[in-house]
Design an enzyme around this catalytic site. Structure first.
Site, PDB file in Angstrom:
ATOM      1  N   ARG A 154       0.786  -1.214   0.000  1.00 39.15           N
ATOM      2  CA  ARG A 154       0.000   0.000   0.000  1.00 39.15           C
ATOM      3  C   ARG A 154       0.829   1.280   0.000  1.00 39.15           C
ATOM      4  NH1 ARG A 154      -2.705  -4.072   1.775  1.00 39.15           N
ATOM      5  NH2 ARG A 154      -0.781  -4.455   2.887  1.00 39.15           N
ATOM      6  N   THR A 155       1.863   1.330   0.837  1.00 41.03           N
ATOM      7  CA  THR A 155       2.610   2.588   0.944  1.00 41.03           C
ATOM      8  C   THR A 155       3.251   2.909  -0.402  1.00 41.03           C
ATOM      9  OG1 THR A 155       3.026   2.067   3.250  1.00 41.03           O
ATOM     10  CG2 THR A 155       4.372   3.800   2.280  1.00 41.03           C
ATOM     11  N   LYS A 198      26.445  -4.490  -5.217  1.00 44.28           N
ATOM     12  CA  LYS A 198      27.901  -4.453  -5.485  1.00 44.28           C
ATOM     13  C   LYS A 198      28.658  -3.835  -4.316  1.00 44.28           C
ATOM     14  CE  LYS A 198      26.993  -3.445 -10.361  1.00 44.28           C
ATOM     15  NZ  LYS A 198      27.133  -2.364 -11.356  1.00 44.28           N
ATOM     16  N   ARG A 221      11.823   3.524   2.442  1.00 41.98           N
ATOM     17  CA  ARG A 221      11.505   2.513   3.474  1.00 41.98           C
ATOM     18  C   ARG A 221      12.769   1.683   3.683  1.00 41.98           C
ATOM     19  NH1 ARG A 221       6.264  -1.197   3.974  1.00 41.98           N
ATOM     20  NH2 ARG A 221       5.526   0.829   4.687  1.00 41.98           N
ATOM     21  N   HIS A 247       6.436   5.696  11.068  1.00 48.86           N
ATOM     22  CA  HIS A 247       5.815   5.621   9.736  1.00 48.86           C
ATOM     23  C   HIS A 247       4.840   6.800   9.657  1.00 48.86           C
ATOM     24  CE1 HIS A 247       4.206   4.170   6.099  1.00 48.86           C
ATOM     25  NE2 HIS A 247       3.911   2.930   6.410  1.00 48.86           N
TER      26      HIS A 247
HETATM   27  C1  NCD Z   1       2.804  -1.208   7.987  1.00 54.32           C
HETATM   28  C2  NCD Z   1       4.313  -1.028   7.997  1.00 54.32           C
HETATM   29  O1  NCD Z   1       4.972  -1.299   6.996  1.00 54.32           O
HETATM   30  O2  NCD Z   1       4.778  -0.590   9.022  1.00 54.32           O
HETATM   31  N1  NCD Z   1       2.279  -1.349   6.720  1.00 54.32           N
HETATM   32  C3  NCD Z   1       1.924  -0.226   6.028  1.00 54.32           C
HETATM   33  O3  NCD Z   1       2.730   0.545   5.608  1.00 54.32           O
HETATM   34  N2  NCD Z   1       0.625   0.006   5.890  1.00 54.32           N
HETATM   35  C4  NCD Z   1       2.283  -2.182   8.949  1.00 54.32           C
HETATM   36  C5  NCD Z   1       2.891  -3.550   9.009  1.00 54.32           C
HETATM   37  O4  NCD Z   1       3.747  -3.919   8.207  1.00 54.32           O
HETATM   38  O5  NCD Z   1       2.454  -4.282   9.884  1.00 54.32           O
END
Ligand code: NCD
Length: 329
Positions: A65-66, A95, A116, A151
């Protein structure tokens, strides 16, 4: 936090790393823009305000989703994305290229870097990396999850969703359940709720997955009322929201340790009927792995698969527009 600028009503070219940067006035500005984005999307109207902008999606950890919502949000606004998924395997990181060099490289191509990464503090390191470049203009870094840290954009959509339902972010009573120790969405959401007066959050988790003492104290110090509970029977009936989370398997050193605490608290129709209020909403950042039974998905209170997901795109659209200075607050 020393290097991170607080928003204070001005999003222009600010990195978004921690929910500590936010304040109620800035959230009001962002949520107003989010409503506009939502209304435009409902009328199937597009706004090409990011034409010419490129957003890098640099994902060292899996995401559905993100990543997809940042991708969709950028394209909805007429911008384009460069997607680097799993750079450990598919980029020069394989590398031996350092994190800093990778970030500085993408900085040269893009206006924003959505990152991320499994390590706490990685987004802040990315900020330091882009600010060290000699070019006059550097990319805005957006933290899309740094290990068990934060997050912030998930908390933005979570708060927006709560506000859509209750009309306010003050005086709320909610429940946050699951992996409170390792869940970065929880850490950002509690920071957000702590910005407003008279919020109370019940915390339901196995003993081992409670908030760390530092976090617990931090939120209390900010005026958030926290009530740890250890059983469904302790949930008050008048709550505004339940926020369920997955036990973060990838943060455990052994499968046995994970299995011991996984799915200790599963929301079923029976649980919702017995302990849930009529007015509440049931939220989850997703992915879920069994902690909410599918039989609940069609309950009108369940917002995790539709409203929350859609709001993720609208809020990210508004955020990109504001930080890239294409929407004037
Ligand atoms: C979450 C995350 O990645 O922290 N997912 C998200 O971005 N909606 C929650 C999770 O992974 O449990």
């Amino acid at each position: 936090m020393a290097e991170l600028a607080r928003i204070y009503g001005s999003f222009a070219h600010k990195h978004i790393v921690s929910f500590d940067q936010f304040d109620p006035e800035s959230l009001a500005i962002l949520f107003k823009a989010t409503e506009q984005m939502r209304d435009l999307a409902k009328k199937a109207m597009s706004l090409r305000i990011l034409e010419g902008n490129i957003v890098a999606l640099l994902f060292y950890e899996p995401s559905s989703r993100t990543m997809a919502s940042f991708d969709a949000a950028t394209k909805q606004l007429g911008g384009d994305t460069v997607l680097i998924q799993n750079p450990q395997q598919f980029s020069s990181v394989a590398k031996g290229e350092s994190f800093t060099d990778s970030v500085r490289t993408f900085n040269a191509y893009c206006d924003a870097i959505v990152l991320r990464h499994p390590e706490v503090g990685s987004a802040l390191r990315a900020v330091q990396a882009v600010e060290r470049v000699r070019a006059t203009r550097y990319a805005v870094v957006i933290n899309a999850g740094d290990g068990i840290g934060e997050h912030p954009t998930q908390a933005l959509l979570d708060l927006f969703t709560i506000q859509e339902h209750t009309g306010t972010l003050k005086g709320l009573n909610g429940l946050v359940a699951g992996d409170l120790r390792n869940g970065r969405t929880v850490h950002s959401l509690l920071r957000g709720l702590a910005l407003y007066h008279s919020n109370t959050v019940y915390l339901l988790s196995p003993e081992q997955l409670r908030l760390s003492e530092d976090d617990f104290q931090r939120f209390l110090d900010r005026g958030l009322k926290l009530v740890p509970i250890s059983d469904f029977t302790e949930i008050p009936r008048n709550l505004d929201f339940w926020y369920w989370t997955r036990v973060q398997k990838e943060r455990f050193s052994s499968t046995e340790e994970y299995e011991r605490v996984n799915n200790n608290f599963v929301v079923t129709q029976e649980i919702l009927k017995t302990y849930g209020g009529e007015r509440m909403i049931l939220m989850h950042p997703l992915p879920r792995v069994g902690e909410i039974a599918e039989e609940i998905d069609n309950d009108p209170r369940a917002v995790y698969l539709e409203q929350q997901v859609r709001n993720g795109m609208y809020v990210r659209t508004a955020l990109l527009g504001l930080v890239l200075e294409r929407i004037k607050p």
